[in-house]
Design a protein around this motif. Structure first.
Motif, PDB file in Angstrom:
ATOM      1  N   PHE A 158     -35.711  54.496   5.084  1.00 32.35           N
ATOM      2  CA  PHE A 158     -35.679  53.643   3.895  1.00 32.35           C
ATOM      3  C   PHE A 158     -34.490  53.998   2.993  1.00 32.35           C
ATOM      4  O   PHE A 158     -33.750  53.122   2.544  1.00 32.35           O
ATOM      5  N   SER A 159     -34.304  55.292   2.740  1.00 32.64           N
ATOM      6  CA  SER A 159     -33.214  55.696   1.865  1.00 32.64           C
ATOM      7  C   SER A 159     -31.850  55.357   2.470  1.00 32.64           C
ATOM      8  O   SER A 159     -30.941  54.923   1.767  1.00 32.64           O
ATOM      9  N   ALA A 160     -31.731  55.553   3.791  1.00 30.56           N
ATOM     10  CA  ALA A 160     -30.463  55.226   4.437  1.00 30.56           C
ATOM     11  C   ALA A 160     -30.176  53.738   4.313  1.00 30.56           C
ATOM     12  O   ALA A 160     -29.038  53.324   4.042  1.00 30.56           O
ATOM     13  N   THR A 161     -31.214  52.906   4.461  1.00 26.80           N
ATOM     14  CA  THR A 161     -31.030  51.467   4.328  1.00 26.80           C
ATOM     15  C   THR A 161     -30.583  51.111   2.913  1.00 26.80           C
ATOM     16  O   THR A 161     -29.637  50.334   2.718  1.00 26.80           O
ATOM     17  N   LEU A 162     -31.266  51.709   1.922  1.00 30.41           N
ATOM     18  CA  LEU A 162     -30.888  51.433   0.534  1.00 30.41           C
ATOM     19  C   LEU A 162     -29.460  51.873   0.273  1.00 30.41           C
ATOM     20  O   LEU A 162     -28.666  51.164  -0.365  1.00 30.41           O
ATOM     21  N   PHE A 163     -29.124  53.066   0.776  1.00 26.48           N
ATOM     22  CA  PHE A 163     -27.771  53.595   0.579  1.00 26.48           C
ATOM     23  C   PHE A 163     -26.749  52.630   1.172  1.00 26.48           C
ATOM     24  O   PHE A 163     -25.774  52.245   0.518  1.00 26.48           O
ATOM     25  N   ALA A 164     -26.986  52.200   2.397  1.00 22.56           N
ATOM     26  CA  ALA A 164     -26.035  51.313   3.064  1.00 22.56           C
ATOM     27  C   ALA A 164     -25.883  50.006   2.300  1.00 22.56           C
ATOM     28  O   ALA A 164     -24.763  49.544   2.044  1.00 22.56           O
ATOM     29  N   LEU A 165     -27.010  49.424   1.892  1.00 19.35           N
ATOM     30  CA  LEU A 165     -26.934  48.125   1.200  1.00 19.35           C
ATOM     31  C   LEU A 165     -26.213  48.263  -0.139  1.00 19.35           C
ATOM     32  O   LEU A 165     -25.380  47.420  -0.504  1.00 19.35           O
ATOM     33  N   ASN A 166     -26.520  49.349  -0.873  1.00 19.38           N
ATOM     34  CA  ASN A 166     -25.846  49.559  -2.148  1.00 19.38           C
ATOM     35  C   ASN A 166     -24.349  49.773  -1.949  1.00 19.38           C
ATOM     36  O   ASN A 166     -23.530  49.281  -2.727  1.00 19.38           O
ATOM     37  N   ARG A 167     -24.030  50.515  -0.896  1.00 20.28           N
ATOM     38  CA  ARG A 167     -22.619  50.814  -0.636  1.00 20.28           C
ATOM     39  C   ARG A 167     -21.857  49.532  -0.286  1.00 20.28           C
ATOM     40  O   ARG A 167     -20.722  49.336  -0.730  1.00 20.28           O
ATOM     41  N   ILE A 168     -22.487  48.648   0.487  1.00 17.51           N
ATOM     42  CA  ILE A 168     -21.849  47.373   0.836  1.00 17.51           C
ATOM     43  C   ILE A 168     -21.632  46.545  -0.430  1.00 17.51           C
ATOM     44  O   ILE A 168     -20.543  46.013  -0.669  1.00 17.51           O
ATOM     45  N   GLY A 169     -22.678  46.466  -1.252  1.00 18.75           N
ATOM     46  CA  GLY A 169     -22.558  45.696  -2.490  1.00 18.75           C
ATOM     47  C   GLY A 169     -21.450  46.239  -3.362  1.00 18.75           C
ATOM     48  O   GLY A 169     -20.675  45.477  -3.964  1.00 18.75           O
ATOM     49  N   GLU A 170     -21.355  47.563  -3.408  1.00 21.43           N
ATOM     50  CA  GLU A 170     -20.324  48.194  -4.223  1.00 21.43           C
ATOM     51  C   GLU A 170     -18.924  47.842  -3.706  1.00 21.43           C
ATOM     52  O   GLU A 170     -18.020  47.519  -4.480  1.00 21.43           O
ATOM     53  N   ALA A 171     -18.775  47.905  -2.387  1.00 22.39           N
ATOM     54  CA  ALA A 171     -17.470  47.603  -1.801  1.00 22.39           C
ATOM     55  C   ALA A 171     -17.089  46.156  -2.087  1.00 22.39           C
ATOM     56  O   ALA A 171     -15.924  45.841  -2.376  1.00 22.39           O
ATOM     57  N   LEU A 172     -18.082  45.259  -2.035  1.00 25.61           N
ATOM     58  CA  LEU A 172     -17.789  43.840  -2.278  1.00 25.61           C
ATOM     59  C   LEU A 172     -17.386  43.601  -3.732  1.00 25.61           C
ATOM     60  O   LEU A 172     -16.587  42.716  -4.024  1.00 25.61           O
ATOM     61  N   SER A 173     -17.968  44.392  -4.657  1.00 29.17           N
ATOM     62  CA  SER A 173     -17.685  44.128  -6.060  1.00 29.17           C
ATOM     63  C   SER A 173     -16.388  44.788  -6.525  1.00 29.17           C
ATOM     64  O   SER A 173     -15.966  44.571  -7.661  1.00 29.17           O
ATOM     65  N   GLU A 174     -15.747  45.578  -5.647  1.00 33.04           N
ATOM     66  CA  GLU A 174     -14.431  46.121  -6.005  1.00 33.04           C
ATOM     67  C   GLU A 174     -13.450  44.966  -6.169  1.00 33.04           C
ATOM     68  O   GLU A 174     -13.489  44.007  -5.422  1.00 33.04           O
ATOM     69  N   VAL A 198     -41.024  62.137   6.850  1.00 33.98           N
ATOM     70  CA  VAL A 198     -39.569  62.290   6.877  1.00 33.98           C
ATOM     71  C   VAL A 198     -38.882  61.065   7.484  1.00 33.98           C
ATOM     72  O   VAL A 198     -37.927  60.539   6.897  1.00 33.98           O
ATOM     73  N   PHE A 199     -39.368  60.578   8.638  1.00 28.91           N
ATOM     74  CA  PHE A 199     -38.660  59.466   9.278  1.00 28.91           C
ATOM     75  C   PHE A 199     -38.655  58.182   8.439  1.00 28.91           C
ATOM     76  O   PHE A 199     -37.591  57.611   8.205  1.00 28.91           O
ATOM     77  N   PRO A 200     -39.814  57.730   7.952  1.00 30.28           N
ATOM     78  CA  PRO A 200     -39.756  56.518   7.109  1.00 30.28           C
ATOM     79  C   PRO A 200     -38.928  56.726   5.850  1.00 30.28           C
ATOM     80  O   PRO A 200     -38.165  55.848   5.452  1.00 30.28           O
ATOM     81  N   ALA A 201     -39.058  57.921   5.233  1.00 29.68           N
ATOM     82  CA  ALA A 201     -38.309  58.178   4.006  1.00 29.68           C
ATOM     83  C   ALA A 201     -36.812  58.121   4.265  1.00 29.68           C
ATOM     84  O   ALA A 201     -36.048  57.484   3.524  1.00 29.68           O
ATOM     85  N   VAL A 202     -36.381  58.774   5.353  1.00 32.16           N
ATOM     86  CA  VAL A 202     -34.950  58.788   5.663  1.00 32.16           C
ATOM     87  C   VAL A 202     -34.472  57.383   6.013  1.00 32.16           C
ATOM     88  O   VAL A 202     -33.420  56.925   5.544  1.00 32.16           O
ATOM     89  N   LEU A 217     -26.437  58.525  -3.975  1.00 30.04           N
ATOM     90  CA  LEU A 217     -27.591  59.004  -3.230  1.00 30.04           C
ATOM     91  C   LEU A 217     -28.839  58.958  -4.113  1.00 30.04           C
ATOM     92  O   LEU A 217     -29.922  58.597  -3.662  1.00 30.04           O
ATOM     93  N   GLY A 218     -28.653  59.318  -5.397  1.00 32.45           N
ATOM     94  CA  GLY A 218     -29.780  59.341  -6.322  1.00 32.45           C
ATOM     95  C   GLY A 218     -30.466  57.998  -6.450  1.00 32.45           C
ATOM     96  O   GLY A 218     -31.694  57.918  -6.483  1.00 32.45           O
ATOM     97  N   ILE A 219     -29.676  56.901  -6.479  1.00 28.12           N
ATOM     98  CA  ILE A 219     -30.337  55.604  -6.651  1.00 28.12           C
ATOM     99  C   ILE A 219     -30.934  55.108  -5.344  1.00 28.12           C
ATOM    100  O   ILE A 219     -31.580  54.080  -5.303  1.00 28.12           O
ATOM    101  N   CYS A 220     -30.706  55.833  -4.245  1.00 26.24           N
ATOM    102  CA  CYS A 220     -31.325  55.453  -2.978  1.00 26.24           C
ATOM    103  C   CYS A 220     -32.577  56.271  -2.708  1.00 26.24           C
ATOM    104  O   CYS A 220     -33.188  56.145  -1.660  1.00 26.24           O
ATOM    105  N   LEU A 221     -32.932  57.160  -3.630  1.00 25.54           N
ATOM    106  CA  LEU A 221     -34.136  57.975  -3.460  1.00 25.54           C
ATOM    107  C   LEU A 221     -35.146  57.598  -4.530  1.00 25.54           C
ATOM    108  O   LEU A 221     -35.280  58.280  -5.537  1.00 25.54           O
TER     109      LEU A 221
END
Lengths: 279, 306
Positions: A262-278, A256-260, B137-141
């Motif tokens: 890793f996913s949180a990191t991916l989520f954050a990075l994707n969200r930052i990239g998305e905000a920048l591309s607005e 659970v801890f590594p999965a969370v 969320l889906g693309i982060c899993l």
């Protein structure tokens, strides 16, 4: 006449975009804190990543081991920090490789134009449809599984989108007046490319690179999960998830801890990239 | 159209040739040979085995021999699985992987398109934000995170499904879902963006102004245009699903090609690696062609350029 219509890269505007988006701002804070902690893993991690305590075995989170220990008695928090360091390093370096290849390829293709351009882009089209992951797997086998090769191999796979975008922008900018003016003033092709077109691309390249980082980290974790990336005892987020998956019935916290994280990191990075591309 | 298909197939031949050549020589540079890991084998036995399979000949001669066999559709014997030819193994394993891959692709396309349509329909309301948050969320899993988590939750905790294996009919649900969700999320994002771009177009206003029911405008007029980026993404998505199956088949212990590919790469089973790579590359090229044809069928402008 507007000779120099530079929309040159402005860190200030990128910063403004992040700040105006609350989620993206928190994402950036999260990534920054994690990156600093991981970079300083040598100093902040309570244990060494390979320090075993076989008698201890896997214990759930407790006071001494905040996130518990794995089956070999290694502290999970420390391994997460060291693993995060590898993942972030791969993310940055492989992205740098991808930017280098993608930008030079795209610039060259756009500048040459005509038949060369058509050919170069056809190559990219075809490369898009190739089983590149297979090549990375084979590369890892050929050269032994060194961490540095992971960087390069992944970067060499992720440059295609960058090349396409840069080429499109180059074609667009090439037709503008300030480029014509520079040509009339006798600037060489190389000079135009480096002094006039490249600075105008900086913003786009930055955004594209920001979105490449998470996909690069994903590929690294994928390889490590298959046992082809970073080699034990050195942890990476992918191999930590793998170890956790193997022990999940008895020690779910290891998954659970590594999965969370890793996913949180991916989520954050994707969200930052998305905000920048607005726009 | 037929001319275009023929052209694409002809174009695929040199591509396949380059892939085959590159992989053939690449695997030979991997340190170690296919028989190094045989425990009892002495140096003489290994030499004899190498001689038997022609692995002691000059590399280029082996390469020509391989091409010659390939032109007859034969991939040779597996070095690891005695008595089996690569053709036989591929035929058996690929069926499993194909079943899993197709189920995942259909699931991803359906879920993604529906989720994207819904997210765009809700626009900037709270529901729209929740739905687009879900797709982010889906693309982060990724599969290797989602798979173990699904097993932990649905198989170990609630016992709805078998954790691993490939025996009963319901065993396909978890792996297919694991594979599909990431791509469903991507498709949903593509779809949502495309629909919101289309919503502001002139033809939508015209269709509404002439009194067409909103449902018809949304699901017929807009859908037909907005689904195009999704269709062109299906080619790369199919490629991703195939390689994603390496991980998913390992997690769920499915006897498919993906798991086999990784193990044969680690074992230096040269002929087996070649067989897998050829099959994968052919699939991927085929799916890309299929996606391009579907796109041309949807968009006369694209068809004209063919």
């Amino acid at each position: 006449m507007n000779i120099d219509s530079r929309e040159s890269f402005a860190p200030a505007s990128a910063w403004r975009k992040i700040c105006s988006d609350r989620v993206a701002f928190f994402a950036l804070c999260f990534v920054a804190v994690c990156a600093v902690l991981c970079a300083l893993a040598d100093f902040v991690a309570p244990f060494h990543y390979a320090a075993q305590d076989l008698k201890l075995g896997a214990v759930p989170p407790c006071g001494e081991h905040l996130l518990g220990t794995d089956t070999l008695g290694r502290d999970l928090l420390s391994r997460l920090l060291y693993g995060g360091r590898i993942s972030y390093a791969v993310g940055l370096l492989a992205t740098a490789v991808a930017v280098l290849i993608g930008v030079s390829y795209g610039l060259l293709s756009g500048m040459c134009g005509g038949k060369i351009d058509a050919f170069m882009m056809r190559v990219v089209d075809i490369a898009y449809s190739l089983p590149f992951t297979i090549f990375v797997i084979l590369l890892m086998l050929v050269f032994g599984r060194s961490v540095w090769l992971v960087f390069i191999a992944i970067g060499a796979v992720e440059w295609l989108t960058m090349a396409r975008i840069v080429r499109g922008m180059t074609l667009d900018i090439k037709g503008r007046q300030f480029v014509e003016a520079a040509e009339a003033l006798g600037e060489s092709k190389l000079g135009i490319m480096l002094r006039h077109i490249l600075p105008n691309l900086a913003g786009v390249i930055f955004v594209c690179a920001a979105l490449t980082v998470p996909s690069v980290m994903l590929l690294e974790a994928f390889l490590s999960f298959l046992g082809l990336g970073v080699q034990a005892p050195l942890p990476s987020l992918g191999s930590l998830v793998k170890d956790g998956a193997e022990a999940m019935e008895d020690a779910p916290w290891l998954l659970v801890f590594p999965a969370v994280f890793f996913s949180a990191t991916l989520f954050a990075l994707n969200r930052i990239g998305e905000a920048l591309s607005e726009k | 159209m037929i001319k275009y298909i023929i052209k694409r197939i002809l174009e695929a031949i040199p591509v396949m040739f380059v892939i085959i050549t590159a992989v053939f020589f690449m695997v030979r540079f991997v340190p170690g040979g296919p028989f190094d890991r045989e425990r009892s084998a002495s140096a003489e036995t290994i030499a004899a085995l190498n001689a038997y399979y022609g692995l002691d000949k000059p590399l280029f001669e082996q390469y020509l021999g391989f091409l010659k066999n390939l032109s007859r559709g034969e991939l040779g014997p597996s070095y690891k699985y005695e008595g089996w030819t690569v053709n036989e193994i591929l035929a058996e394993k690929a069926a499993v992987s194909l079943e899993l891959g197709c189920a995942a692709l259909v699931a991803a396309a359906l879920m993604g398109v529906l989720l994207g349509l819904a997210a765009a329909a809700f626009g900037r309301s709270a529901w729209g934000a929740i739905l687009s948050g879900l797709s982010l969320l889906g693309i982060c899993l990724p599969s290797f995170v989602l798979g173990p988590l699904l097993i932990l939750l649905l198989a170990i905790k609630f016992r709805c499904f078998n954790a691993v294996g490939w025996d009963s009919a319901s065993d396909i649900v978890l792996p297919a879902l694991t594979l599909a969700l990431f791509y469903a999320a991507w498709i949903a994002r593509l779809m949502r963006r495309a629909v919101s771009d289309e919503l502001s177009r002139g033809y939508v206003r015209t269709a509404r102004a002439k009194g067409l029911p909103p449902g018809k405008v949304y699901f017929v007029h807009i859908f037909k245009n907005a689904v195009q980026p999704v269709v062109s993404y299906l080619g790369p998505a199919a490629a991703g699903l195939l390689t994603g199956s390496f991980v998913v088949e390992t997690i769920f212990q499915i006897p498919g090609l993906g798991r086999f590919f990784v193990s044969s790469a680690l074992d230096n089973d040269y002929t087996m690696i070649m067989g897998c790579v050829i099959l994968y590359a052919a699939f991927i090229i085929f799916f890309n062609l299929l996606a391009d044809i579907a796109l041309a069928a949807l968009n006369p402008k694209v068809a004209k350029q063919l």
